[in-house]
Design a protein around this motif. Sequence first.
Motif, mmCIF file in Angstrom:
data_model
loop_
_atom_site.group_PDB
_atom_site.id
_atom_site.type_symbol
_atom_site.label_atom_id
_atom_site.label_comp_id
_atom_site.label_asym_id
_atom_site.label_seq_id
_atom_site.Cartn_x
_atom_site.Cartn_y
_atom_site.Cartn_z
ATOM 1 N N ILE A 77 0.837 -1.199 0.000
ATOM 2 C CA ILE A 77 0.000 0.000 0.000
ATOM 3 C C ILE A 77 0.874 1.253 0.000
ATOM 4 N N ALA A 78 1.958 1.228 0.787
ATOM 5 C CA ALA A 78 2.879 2.370 0.819
ATOM 6 C C ALA A 78 3.506 2.585 -0.564
ATOM 7 N N ALA A 79 3.870 1.481 -1.220
ATOM 8 C CA ALA A 79 4.428 1.594 -2.573
ATOM 9 C C ALA A 79 3.376 2.132 -3.536
ATOM 10 N N GLY A 80 2.127 1.690 -3.369
ATOM 11 C CA GLY A 80 1.036 2.179 -4.217
ATOM 12 C C GLY A 80 0.813 3.670 -4.042
ATOM 13 N N ARG A 81 0.913 4.152 -2.815
ATOM 14 C CA ARG A 81 0.762 5.589 -2.569
ATOM 15 C C ARG A 81 1.862 6.377 -3.282
ATOM 16 N N LYS A 82 3.079 5.843 -3.247
ATOM 17 C CA LYS A 82 4.178 6.517 -3.942
ATOM 18 C C LYS A 82 3.911 6.552 -5.444
ATOM 19 N N GLN A 83 3.357 5.465 -5.965
ATOM 20 C CA GLN A 83 3.065 5.416 -7.388
ATOM 21 C C GLN A 83 1.937 6.377 -7.768
ATOM 22 N N ILE A 84 0.986 6.575 -6.858
ATOM 23 C CA ILE A 84 -0.047 7.588 -7.086
ATOM 24 C C ILE A 84 0.604 8.967 -7.204
ATOM 25 N N ALA A 85 1.561 9.232 -6.318
ATOM 26 C CA ALA A 85 2.274 10.518 -6.372
ATOM 27 C C ALA A 85 3.052 10.649 -7.679
ATOM 28 N N ASP A 86 3.602 9.532 -8.162
ATOM 29 C CA ASP A 86 4.328 9.556 -9.436
ATOM 30 C C ASP A 86 3.381 9.861 -10.598
ATOM 31 N N LEU A 131 -1.167 -4.645 -8.072
ATOM 32 C CA LEU A 131 -0.117 -3.993 -7.296
ATOM 33 C C LEU A 131 1.274 -4.280 -7.848
ATOM 34 N N ASP A 132 1.503 -5.541 -8.262
ATOM 35 C CA ASP A 132 2.855 -5.963 -8.648
ATOM 36 C C ASP A 132 3.197 -5.679 -10.110
ATOM 37 N N TYR A 133 2.179 -5.550 -10.957
ATOM 38 C CA TYR A 133 2.479 -5.391 -12.390
ATOM 39 C C TYR A 133 1.785 -4.187 -13.028
ATOM 40 N N TYR A 134 0.459 -4.153 -12.943
ATOM 41 C CA TYR A 134 -0.281 -3.126 -13.690
ATOM 42 C C TYR A 134 0.097 -1.711 -13.259
ATOM 43 N N LEU A 135 0.158 -1.482 -11.951
ATOM 44 C CA LEU A 135 0.448 -0.128 -11.469
ATOM 45 C C LEU A 135 1.870 0.309 -11.812
ATOM 46 N N PRO A 136 2.914 -0.483 -11.502
ATOM 47 C CA PRO A 136 4.267 -0.040 -11.887
ATOM 48 C C PRO A 136 4.470 0.062 -13.394
ATOM 49 N N THR A 137 3.801 -0.798 -14.169
ATOM 50 C CA THR A 137 3.928 -0.714 -15.627
ATOM 51 C C THR A 137 3.288 0.574 -16.155
ATOM 52 N N THR A 138 2.202 0.991 -15.522
ATOM 53 C CA THR A 138 1.574 2.261 -15.889
ATOM 54 C C THR A 138 2.549 3.420 -15.699
ATOM 55 N N THR A 168 -3.468 2.902 -24.784
ATOM 56 C CA THR A 168 -3.284 1.967 -23.674
ATOM 57 C C THR A 168 -3.751 2.576 -22.359
ATOM 58 N N LEU A 169 -3.521 3.864 -22.170
ATOM 59 C CA LEU A 169 -3.969 4.533 -20.944
ATOM 60 C C LEU A 169 -5.486 4.477 -20.808
ATOM 61 N N THR A 170 -6.185 4.615 -21.928
ATOM 62 C CA THR A 170 -7.646 4.498 -21.894
ATOM 63 C C THR A 170 -8.062 3.083 -21.490
ATOM 64 N N THR A 171 -7.338 2.088 -22.004
ATOM 65 C CA THR A 171 -7.603 0.699 -21.630
ATOM 66 C C THR A 171 -7.326 0.485 -20.141
ATOM 67 N N ILE A 172 -6.223 1.060 -19.661
ATOM 68 C CA ILE A 172 -5.866 0.950 -18.235
ATOM 69 C C ILE A 172 -6.930 1.601 -17.368
ATOM 70 N N GLN A 173 -7.432 2.729 -17.809
ATOM 71 C CA GLN A 173 -8.496 3.424 -17.057
ATOM 72 C C GLN A 173 -9.686 2.491 -16.844
ATOM 73 N N GLY A 174 -10.137 1.832 -17.913
ATOM 74 C CA GLY A 174 -11.261 0.921 -17.792
ATOM 75 C C GLY A 174 -10.934 -0.288 -16.936
ATOM 76 N N ALA A 175 -9.716 -0.823 -17.075
ATOM 77 C CA ALA A 175 -9.307 -1.998 -16.304
ATOM 78 C C ALA A 175 -9.242 -1.685 -14.810
#
Length: 216
Positions: A77-86, A131-138, A168-175
């Motif tokens: 979750i902490a890593a996810g918060r950092k990725q939100i900031a990114d 958490l492990d793939y989709y978010l960091p790949t984004t 791809t970003l539009t696809t990610i948004q829906g996913a």
Amino acid sequence: MKSVRKPSVVPVYGVAAVWLGYTLWFGLGSVAQLLLCAAVSVAAYFILKSIFPGKTVQVEVPQPPPDTGDKQLDEAIAAGRKQIADIRRLNGLIPDAQVTRTLSDIEETTRKILGQLERDKSQVKRCRQFLDYYLPTTIQLLEQYVKLQDQGVRAGNIDEAMGKIEKTLTTIQGAFRKQLDALFAQDVVDITADITVMEQLLRAQGLTQEENEPFK
């Protein structure tokens, strides 16, 4: 994020200008002149404050560290918060309005997913790939997009790559929206079960209204 009112500096500069101008033109050789200058500066301050009231800005509110009782989940979750900031930081570098709207939605959806995980850690299995793939790949795609954008030319290979990332970003948004929706599947089952039980009890006690039957 929260809204904070940021006052304008113009009224303060206006007061300074009044004191400087008054001193240069009339001097401050007496108490009366000092009081008059003070009165003029106060009036100038409130007049300028009404003309330049400042602006409302969004500021980041520090979040307390996640505390789910699961160390690995807390780290995720902490890593996810950092990725939100990114995402927010990279979004600020992109002038395209449509891309910006898409990223803002992705950011908000991600925040809701992390919030749901904090409330119900049993959902972590559903979100492990997120958490492990989709978010960091984004994040990686966004970094590539900004790098391409900074070339200042949308033509040939650069334009093709940017277009693919935008799609791809539009696809990610829906996913990501579907991922959030999936976290509430059990809630829907529980709500449906509660409603079914209540309807059965109401019918058993003669407290329901049959279709087309008026209330007495």
